[in-house]
Design a protein around this motif. Sequence first.
Motif, short mmCIF file in Angstrom:
data_model
loop_
_atom_site.label_atom_id
_atom_site.label_comp_id
_atom_site.label_asym_id
_atom_site.label_seq_id
_atom_site.Cartn_x
_atom_site.Cartn_y
_atom_site.Cartn_z
N ASN A 11 9.73 13.52 -3.53
CA ASN A 11 9.19 13.10 -2.24
C ASN A 11 8.05 14.04 -1.82
OD1 ASN A 11 8.76 11.67 0.08
ND2 ASN A 11 10.86 11.80 0.84
N ALA A 48 3.50 7.58 5.18
CA ALA A 48 4.12 6.28 4.87
C ALA A 48 4.89 6.37 3.55
CB ALA A 48 3.05 5.19 4.80
N ASN A 49 4.30 7.02 2.56
CA ASN A 49 5.00 7.18 1.27
C ASN A 49 6.28 7.99 1.45
OD1 ASN A 49 2.97 5.85 -0.10
ND2 ASN A 49 1.91 7.71 -0.73
N ALA A 51 8.10 8.36 4.17
CA ALA A 51 9.11 7.61 4.93
C ALA A 51 9.80 6.58 4.03
CB ALA A 51 8.46 6.92 6.12
N ARG A 52 9.02 5.91 3.17
CA ARG A 52 9.61 4.90 2.28
C ARG A 52 10.60 5.53 1.30
NH1 ARG A 52 4.65 3.03 0.94
NH2 ARG A 52 3.87 1.66 2.56
N ILE A 53 10.22 6.69 0.76
CA ILE A 53 11.13 7.35 -0.20
C ILE A 53 12.38 7.85 0.54
CG2 ILE A 53 11.39 9.32 -1.76
CD1 ILE A 53 8.34 8.93 -2.41
N ASP A 55 13.71 6.55 3.22
CA ASP A 55 14.53 5.40 3.63
C ASP A 55 15.15 4.67 2.44
OD1 ASP A 55 13.78 6.00 6.16
OD2 ASP A 55 12.37 4.33 6.40
N ASN A 56 14.37 4.49 1.36
CA ASN A 56 14.82 3.61 0.27
C ASN A 56 15.26 4.37 -0.98
OD1 ASN A 56 13.89 1.60 1.96
ND2 ASN A 56 11.92 1.42 0.91
N GLY A 59 9.68 4.86 -4.29
CA GLY A 59 8.37 4.53 -3.73
C GLY A 59 7.27 5.13 -4.58
N MET A 78 6.12 0.10 -5.88
CA MET A 78 5.91 -0.44 -4.54
C MET A 78 6.19 -1.94 -4.55
SD MET A 78 4.48 1.04 -1.81
CE MET A 78 3.20 0.03 -1.10
N ARG A 81 2.72 -6.64 -1.68
CA ARG A 81 2.48 -7.27 -0.38
C ARG A 81 2.60 -8.77 -0.52
NH1 ARG A 81 -1.27 -3.87 2.97
NH2 ARG A 81 -1.35 -1.93 1.81
#
Length: 177
Positions: A11, A48-49, A51-53, A55-56, A59, A78, A81
Amino acid sequence: MIATDRLVLRNWQASDLEPWAALNADHEVMAHFPALLGADEAAAMLAANQARITDNGWGLWAVERRDDGAFLGFTGLMPLRESNPLAPGVEIGWRFARHAWGAGYASEAARGALAFGFERLALPEIVAFTATGNLRSQAVMDRIGMARREDLDFDHPALPRGHVLERHVVWVARAPH
Ligand SMILES: CC(C)(COP(=O)(O)OP(=O)(O)OC[C@H]1O[C@@H](n2cnc3c(N)ncnc32)[C@H](O)[C@@H]1OP(=O)(O)O)[C@@H](O)C(=O)NCCC(=O)NCCS
């Protein structure tokens, strides 16, 4: 976190910001993107990267060299979209500082990310795409064993019609049986 022979995909952390902003302001690194990223945009993408890692659990990971702890760039996975013609699905991507090119780091990190996608996320396939002129990125796709899929090439929806970077070429990796 993913460890490979020479790298760790982890991260993001505060100390990445300076080298991350610098590589996004480098014309050579950003040659196949519509524009350089400013410092604020680079900071927003880092957040943003991160937060995604958090949370999930996966990423676009920061890539660190194990030898000396240097931040080299990112590699990761990712979700596509919705506006992407290949959606739904998951893409693999990479961006490295110029000083870190030519050592096999992008391919090594990408192999680690592909393995994570297939083994930990049980994805059936992972796609990669780039502008037609980005031959270095296409060489990584070939090197890590992805298959060229001309039938899936597309015009990037985020770019104006006729833009020099509009046409994108596609590679696909399928989960090993
Ligand atoms: C795309 C990008 C990540 C590729 O980086 P790269 O260093 O060329 O790719 P690799 O990690 O596969 O390294 C391969 C090179 O390292 C060399 N190499 C040296 N030691 C090596 C080793 N131990 N193992 C493998 N390759 C090694 C290879 O011979 C090859 O050299 P070559 O380019 O002269 O043929 C990099 O150019 C980049 O960050 N570009 C800007 C961002 C970008 O366009 N991203 C993609 C957007 S879709």
